[in-house]
Design an enzyme around this catalytic site. Structure first.
Site, PDB file in Angstrom:
ATOM      1  N   ASP A  16      -2.398   7.050   8.775  1.00  0.00           N
ATOM      2  CA  ASP A  16      -1.011   6.844   8.325  1.00  0.00           C
ATOM      3  C   ASP A  16      -0.622   7.874   7.273  1.00  0.00           C
ATOM      4  O   ASP A  16       0.483   8.411   7.277  1.00  0.00           O
ATOM      5  CB  ASP A  16      -0.751   5.398   7.844  1.00  0.00           C
ATOM      6  CG  ASP A  16      -1.575   4.972   6.632  1.00  0.00           C
ATOM      7  OD1 ASP A  16      -2.604   5.623   6.313  1.00  0.00           O
ATOM      8  OD2 ASP A  16      -1.199   3.967   5.995  1.00  0.00           O
ATOM      9  N   GLY A 105     -10.494  -5.683   3.413  1.00  0.00           N
ATOM     10  CA  GLY A 105      -9.840  -4.749   4.339  1.00  0.00           C
ATOM     11  C   GLY A 105      -8.665  -5.379   5.065  1.00  0.00           C
ATOM     12  O   GLY A 105      -8.218  -4.876   6.090  1.00  0.00           O
ATOM     13  N   GLU A 141       3.183   1.488  -4.705  1.00  0.00           N
ATOM     14  CA  GLU A 141       1.787   1.028  -4.813  1.00  0.00           C
ATOM     15  C   GLU A 141       0.847   2.139  -5.266  1.00  0.00           C
ATOM     16  O   GLU A 141      -0.279   1.891  -5.714  1.00  0.00           O
ATOM     17  CB  GLU A 141       1.325   0.407  -3.484  1.00  0.00           C
ATOM     18  CG  GLU A 141       0.095  -0.469  -3.697  1.00  0.00           C
ATOM     19  CD  GLU A 141      -0.452  -1.097  -2.440  1.00  0.00           C
ATOM     20  OE1 GLU A 141       0.328  -1.725  -1.701  1.00  0.00           O
ATOM     21  OE2 GLU A 141      -1.673  -0.966  -2.209  1.00  0.00           O
ATOM     22  N   ASP A 152       0.407  -0.555   5.372  1.00  0.00           N
ATOM     23  CA  ASP A 152       0.230  -1.948   4.949  1.00  0.00           C
ATOM     24  C   ASP A 152       1.566  -2.586   4.588  1.00  0.00           C
ATOM     25  O   ASP A 152       1.896  -3.687   5.032  1.00  0.00           O
ATOM     26  CB  ASP A 152      -0.733  -2.020   3.759  1.00  0.00           C
ATOM     27  CG  ASP A 152      -2.089  -1.419   4.095  1.00  0.00           C
ATOM     28  OD1 ASP A 152      -2.370  -1.229   5.294  1.00  0.00           O
ATOM     29  OD2 ASP A 152      -2.851  -1.126   3.166  1.00  0.00           O
TER      30      ASP A 152
HETATM   31  C1  GLA Z   1      -5.647   1.329   3.306  1.00  0.00           C
HETATM   32  C2  GLA Z   1      -4.326   2.014   2.989  1.00  0.00           C
HETATM   33  C3  GLA Z   1      -3.534   2.298   4.259  1.00  0.00           C
HETATM   34  C4  GLA Z   1      -4.389   3.009   5.296  1.00  0.00           C
HETATM   35  C5  GLA Z   1      -5.740   2.308   5.485  1.00  0.00           C
HETATM   36  C6  GLA Z   1      -6.672   3.072   6.401  1.00  0.00           C
HETATM   37  O1  GLA Z   1      -5.408   0.055   3.817  1.00  0.00           O
HETATM   38  O2  GLA Z   1      -3.553   1.225   2.133  1.00  0.00           O
HETATM   39  O3  GLA Z   1      -2.373   3.022   3.941  1.00  0.00           O
HETATM   40  O4  GLA Z   1      -4.565   4.351   4.958  1.00  0.00           O
HETATM   41  O5  GLA Z   1      -6.391   2.103   4.248  1.00  0.00           O
HETATM   42  O6  GLA Z   1      -6.136   3.163   7.677  1.00  0.00           O
END
Ligand code: GLA
Length: 385
Positions: A16, A105, A141, A152
């Protein structure tokens, strides 16, 4: 009360922030924040979980962060972002509860950011269109020190129940695909904490820089210095051509990072198409894409962990169509795709072979569950609660 869901990313990991599409869905588990407007700009957050001490600060355009790792920094990040957009905001008293595993995660931290922003906006009777709020909070953030992308915040705000969502960036766009009725995604936590704001932050940020550097070198080699994006490279050449150029240009770590990014982008496209068709063979194809994504994250991107590899292996042995780590990695959870009728069998196998030997089979429901695709965050008014 605000409800903000956690998320499970189905595919498209660590791309992303390269501006490439990702394919997550929101979870039925998330954060509930019960709040009350205050007459002044103070904000007070109490967490139902006693491991997290109460947090107090003043809502303002510049809020001093507590030391890294403090959960209150996610609330501060949101408050500062909305205060920069709207002047003279009043604060809230809020009680935070969650049924999400923390640092697993599944984006409990971004759910807290979104919940805080929605509570403060609601308390001040102001609103923002979803896409604007996503942009504001994904930038906001970064306050915690992680150079994250916008996946996210986008899925937590923009999710639709029953769907996975392809998220495109620059410009931001959300495109839903209905999850076929007999496809189930299982989430299993590795029991290893992955702290976005803690020690893993440096490893995460380092990868964002490596991706930029790899892109810059390959674009220069192709005479496309002006092209700032991976999407531009992928539009100009096939993945095979890009990998040929990359092999001639990069070596070691940068080559591996680049290979992950461009191959993962292809997997996202194929996975979305397989889900949209939703036939028998497509579940198998989606599963294989999950497996390939995991291998790439483990070998090329180097964000897996032995416990994640073990969970993935056990899920596959027990009959999952495919499995991979989800989220930033370094610990956290896996996502596995199973045909609905096999879910009980796969869950039983993970319980016996992963959780029981680690002494936590008793509360396995906390760590292992079926992901039910939920709607995005929202405020429920007091009559509805
Ligand atoms: C975290 C970050 C996201 C993305 C993921 C990996 O969750 O907040 O923006 O980069 O890691 O895909």
């Amino acid at each position: 009360m605000v409800r903000a869901p956690g998320r499970v990313n189905l595919i498209g990991e660590h791309i992303d922030y390269c501006g490439l599409p990702v394919f997550p869905m929101a979870l039925q588990r998330g954060i509930r924040m019960t709040f009350q407007p205050r007459p002044d700009p103070e904000a007070r957050f109490i967490n139902r979980d006693p491991r997290f001490a109460p947090v107090t600060f003043t809502v303002a355009e510049s809020i001093r962060p507590a030391p890294a790792g403090d959960w209150g920094n996610y609330a501060r990040a949101a408050a500062q972002a909305v205060a920069q957009r709207f002047p003279n905001l009043r604060g809230v008293n809020a009680l935070v509860e969650t049924d999400l595993p923390i640092a697993a995660g599944l984006s409990s931290s971004s759910a807290l950011v979104v919940a805080t922003a929605l509570a403060i906006l609601h308390a001040n009777s102001v609103t923002l269109p979803a896409l604007e709020l996503i942009e504001l909070l994904s930038r906001g953030e970064r306050y915690v020190g992680t150079a994250g992308g916008a996946m996210d915040q986008a899925i937590i705000i923009g999710a639709e129940a029953g769907c996975a969502i392809r998220i495109d960036f620059h410009p931001l766009r959300l495109t839903p695909t209905v999850v076929p009725a007999d496809w189930l995604f299982l989430v299993a936590w590795s029991l290893v904490h992955a702290e976005k704001s803690g020690a893993d932050r440096q490893a995460y940020n380092e990868r964002t820089k490596q991706c930029e550097e790899a892109h810059r070198l390959v674009a220069a080699r192709l005479g496309r210095q002006e092209d700032p994006s991976y999407a531009g490279l992928l539009a100009a050449a096939s993945v095979e051509e890009l990998l040929d150029v990359a092999r001639a240009t990069l070596s070691g770590v940068l080559l591996r990072r680049f290979r992950h990014v461009v191959t993962e982008a292809t997997r996202v496209r194929l996975a979305e198409m397989a889900m949209a068709r939703g036939e028998e063979g497509d579940l198998t194809a989606f599963g294989q894409l999950l497996d390939a994504s995991h291998a790439s994250l483990r070998d090329d991107y180097e964000v897996s962990h032995a416990e994640l590899d073990r969970l993935v292996e056990l899920a596959r042995e027990a009959g999952a169509a495919g499995a991979r780590l989800t989220g930033a990695g370094f610990g956290g959870s896996i996502v596995a795709l199973v045909r609905a009728e096999r879910a009980a069998e796969v869950m039983a196998a993970l319980r016996e072979r992963f959780y029981a030997p680690r002494g936590v089979a008793g509360d396995v429901g906390q760590h292992l569950f079926v992901a039910e695709s939920a709607a995005g965050a929202g405020v429920l008014d007091s009559e509805a609660v």
